[in-house]
Design a protein around this motif. Structure first.
Motif, PDB file in Angstrom:
ATOM      1  N   ASP A 185       0.824  -1.200   0.000  1.00  0.00           N
ATOM      2  CA  ASP A 185       0.000   0.000   0.000  1.00  0.00           C
ATOM      3  C   ASP A 185       0.857   1.249   0.000  1.00  0.00           C
ATOM      4  O   ASP A 185       2.056   1.201   0.233  1.00  0.00           O
ATOM      5  N   ILE A 244      -2.988   4.688   3.266  1.00  0.00           N
ATOM      6  CA  ILE A 244      -3.650   5.825   2.641  1.00  0.00           C
ATOM      7  C   ILE A 244      -4.705   5.266   1.696  1.00  0.00           C
ATOM      8  O   ILE A 244      -4.416   4.395   0.870  1.00  0.00           O
ATOM      9  N   LYS A 245      -5.917   5.753   1.837  1.00  0.00           N
ATOM     10  CA  LYS A 245      -7.031   5.237   1.029  1.00  0.00           C
ATOM     11  C   LYS A 245      -7.073   5.922  -0.337  1.00  0.00           C
ATOM     12  O   LYS A 245      -6.540   7.019  -0.503  1.00  0.00           O
ATOM     13  N   GLY A 246      -7.689   5.233  -1.266  1.00  0.00           N
ATOM     14  CA  GLY A 246      -7.983   5.871  -2.545  1.00  0.00           C
ATOM     15  C   GLY A 246      -6.955   5.667  -3.635  1.00  0.00           C
ATOM     16  O   GLY A 246      -6.999   6.342  -4.667  1.00  0.00           O
ATOM     17  N   LEU A 252      -3.579  14.981  -0.734  1.00  0.00           N
ATOM     18  CA  LEU A 252      -3.645  14.106   0.441  1.00  0.00           C
ATOM     19  C   LEU A 252      -4.484  14.797   1.507  1.00  0.00           C
ATOM     20  O   LEU A 252      -4.086  15.838   2.055  1.00  0.00           O
ATOM     21  N   ASN A 261      -7.001  13.757   4.927  1.00  0.00           N
ATOM     22  CA  ASN A 261      -7.574  12.769   5.847  1.00  0.00           C
ATOM     23  C   ASN A 261      -7.211  11.337   5.454  1.00  0.00           C
ATOM     24  O   ASN A 261      -8.088  10.477   5.325  1.00  0.00           O
ATOM     25  N   ASP A 262      -5.919  11.123   5.257  1.00  0.00           N
ATOM     26  CA  ASP A 262      -5.411   9.785   4.914  1.00  0.00           C
ATOM     27  C   ASP A 262      -6.004   9.233   3.622  1.00  0.00           C
ATOM     28  O   ASP A 262      -6.069   8.021   3.429  1.00  0.00           O
ATOM     29  N   SER A 263      -6.421  10.117   2.751  1.00  0.00           N
ATOM     30  CA  SER A 263      -6.953   9.658   1.467  1.00  0.00           C
ATOM     31  C   SER A 263      -6.323  10.450   0.330  1.00  0.00           C
ATOM     32  O   SER A 263      -6.002  11.630   0.485  1.00  0.00           O
ATOM     33  N   THR A 281      -7.135  12.273  -2.886  1.00  0.00           N
ATOM     34  CA  THR A 281      -8.336  12.869  -3.500  1.00  0.00           C
ATOM     35  C   THR A 281      -7.907  13.653  -4.723  1.00  0.00           C
ATOM     36  O   THR A 281      -6.733  13.974  -4.892  1.00  0.00           O
TER      37      THR A 281
END
Lengths: 407, 407
Positions: free
Chosen positions: A64, A78-80, A153, A155-157, A159
């Motif tokens: 990841d 980190i999401k997304g 980056l 909120n840990d995503s 975007t």
């Protein structure tokens, strides 16, 4: 009697010299590097970007994009991250092969496992704009290729993900993606893309890395939004946009030299031919027409290309090193390392300290020769601490963040 | 417009970093080595012994034993060297071949030119007894071999010359004499003798270096008067006197580690296999049964020797180095080099700084990679200055004494 005299001699000798010894060692230890494992259990870490002295974004090639606090050891994904990414784990899963990489797989298969998440780099103005630049191996019609994106980056995503560059065509084989990214002193992005040819016998008449209509085997210079700077070198009307240099085989590491503004990059050869180069606009680094090493097949005869001057490397090794994510040492902990180039190596697991003066290599030190790990990336923290990303030599597991500090 | 912005970025960038730069370089220069040519025009210098901080005895392989004042540059030959010495110049003269060594001679001839005056070492009590120990290539019935003598140095002459050791049999071919000498912490002489076999296909069933009845391919331990210490290891009733270790191919450099009393030696492999070893009584270093490199002929199959434990090298290179007269750095000019091993190399011209901890090599630095000379010997002066003996890389002429000092 002879033995007794020998022992007395030896005791006398060690007695005289013993007093000097501890003092000597104190002096020299100030210059000796030691490893401290900061985080382990990572899945083939490739790159790391410092958000602060203690917080990093770390890319796992077979894993990841992670947030890690190297002080508290807190770690979260980190999401997304884009779904078109492809890596070794997916390959093995889809091909129903057991994940026993690499020992029990044939050599031809092993070398294909370069896919995954590669570089992660922050925007110079990250504090204000939260922009992150990443390269990874993307899947598309016909295979995979190197892709560069930027994203915000929050909120840990990730975007507002925006693709900046896709090194089409997508092609077969999971090797030689390049993927190194650095910001130049001019605020531009410099990106390495490998040529994606495993055996030179498979090269077209005009080899991939020499063909300006093919995106592979080049170094690119882009604006941070992906557009092409208007002062890039001119490779003619047929050239794909953004080329800055060509003749690249499998360059992974690319870094800015802080005290000169020059960009240096590492390059993997096929048989030896591992190199360190300085990037210049319009340069042709020669692959596969000229190389400091050999070819995979001794039958391969590279074509002659007329009227082209090929750039020489600053350094090439006589042994296989597989040099990767290099950086310049800018810290103060090792005064004698100041402005030296730190070059990690995958093959046999190596780490090199290269003293350069201008564009000349003055000396080459191989560090930790008694403690070998596959070393992928060297990174300086904002306050000048040196970290390297490693994985175990034999089975490529247990990826680590390792701090290099004085003994 | 794009170019203008780029230039402004670059100027801004260099402006910010420029102020740091000169300060950084001052710090790092304290640790960077530079060469100072002290004496040149020598004829393949092999060894050097310090009579004082400024006066040396220097052996020219293809020349004389010389007195040199490295301060005034005064140079004069020492008279009385034994007439049985043999070297390249004599070989060429007697064989009516033009002295165009080495470029125009076939490879098989080139490699034979190891003959001449080799080591020169002072007695630890030289001030009082004026005793000097030397090795050289001596001619006898059937060819040449390694010979060790001691003599009193009086009025620029060798007097009262006494042969201590002759590595009989005399044999053909001018290669692999060894010839390294050092005093141990026990006041004994340690002497390396090469095995004198160029191609392993010419080895007898029991290879020369494994045969304790043959003087070649061994390391010896003698009393300074040439007699055999009564506490030497026991190699059986058939062994030639004085053997301390066996399985040696072509070791030239041998040196005492001042802070431990251990003796280290360098060893030339055939194809790679260049090594650094630690000497221990009774050890078998394996040649040609085991090697860290390859053999001259791929057809060679070494014999199996049962019940023998072979000693591993402390280090072996993956490239050809031809390591020679090593020494430990005991000076203060380079604080970070304290107790490091300095290893000169003939092949390609190299000089290595080896950081050791106990018996483990921690790092390997190749110095002066931009200024290569065939380097034969590293010597510390009484006051801790490092000197090396070199010759030109291409034609092996213009031998030099070079001082290595901070930039």
């Amino acid at each position: 009697m002879g033995k007794l005299i020998t022992m007395l001699f030896l005791l006398l000798y060690l007695g005289i010299h013993g007093t000097l010894r501890s003092q000597d060692q104190d002096i020299s230890k100030m210059h000796n590097p030691a490893k401290e494992i900061i985080v382990d259990g990572l899945s083939r870490p490739w790159s790391m970007a410092f958000l602060s002295e203690e917080e990093v974004l770390l890319s796992e090639k077979d894993g990841d994009l992670l947030f890690i606090n190297i002080h508290t050891k807190e770690k979260r994904p980190i999401k997304g991250f884009p779904q078109d990414r492809f890596d070794t784990l997916l390959y093995v899963k889809e091909n129903f092969k057991p994940l026993t990489f690499p020992a029990s797989l044939p050599d031809s298969t092993k070398v294909t496992f370069n896919a995954g998440i590669l570089e992660v780099v922050l925007d110079p103005d990250f504090k204000n704009n939260r922009q992150v630049y990443m390269s990874y191996v993307a899947r598309g019609e016909g295979g995979t290729t190197t892709k560069v994106i930027r994203a915000e980056l929050r909120n840990d995503s990730l975007t507002q993900i925006r693709p900046l560059f896709v090194a089409t065509p997508f092609s077969e084989g999971l090797f030689h993606y390049g993927g190194g990214i650095t910001f130049g002193p001019d605020g531009k992005l410099y990106i390495t893309v490998g040529e994606r040819v495993f055996n030179e016998l498979d090269e077209p008449a005009l080899p991939v890395a020499q063909d300006v209509t093919d995106r592979r085997g080049k170094i690119y210079r882009l604006n941070p939004d992906g557009s092409i700077p208007d002062d890039n070198p001119d490779f003619g009307p047929d050239a794909v946009p953004g080329i800055y240099a060509l003749g690249i085989r499998a360059a992974q590491g690319i870094t800015l030299q802080p005290n000169t503004g020059k960009i240096w990059f590492s390059e993997h050869g096929t048989r030896q031919g591992d190199e360190i180069n300085i990037l210049r606009p319009g340069n042709n680094y020669g692959w596969p027409v000229v190389t400091s090493g050999g070819y995979r097949s001794s039958e391969y005869q590279p074509p002659t290309i007329e009227g082209v001057e090929f750039a020489n490397p600053v350094w090439y090794w006589l042994q296989t090193v597989a040099p990767t994510g290099l950086c310049f040492y800018t810290g103060n902990e090792f005064p004698s390392w100041k402005n030296n180039l730190i070059v990690p190596g995958l093959s046999r697991g190596s780490l090199w300290r290269v003293r350069v003066e201008g564009e000349t290599v003055k000396s080459m030190e191989e560090l930790f020769v008694d403690d070998r790990e596959r070393s992928r990336k060297a990174v300086m923290s904002p306050k000048g601490k040196l970290y390297i990303l490693t994985e175990d030599l034999e089975n490529r597991t247990n990826g680590k963040i390792v701090r290099i500090k004085p003994e």
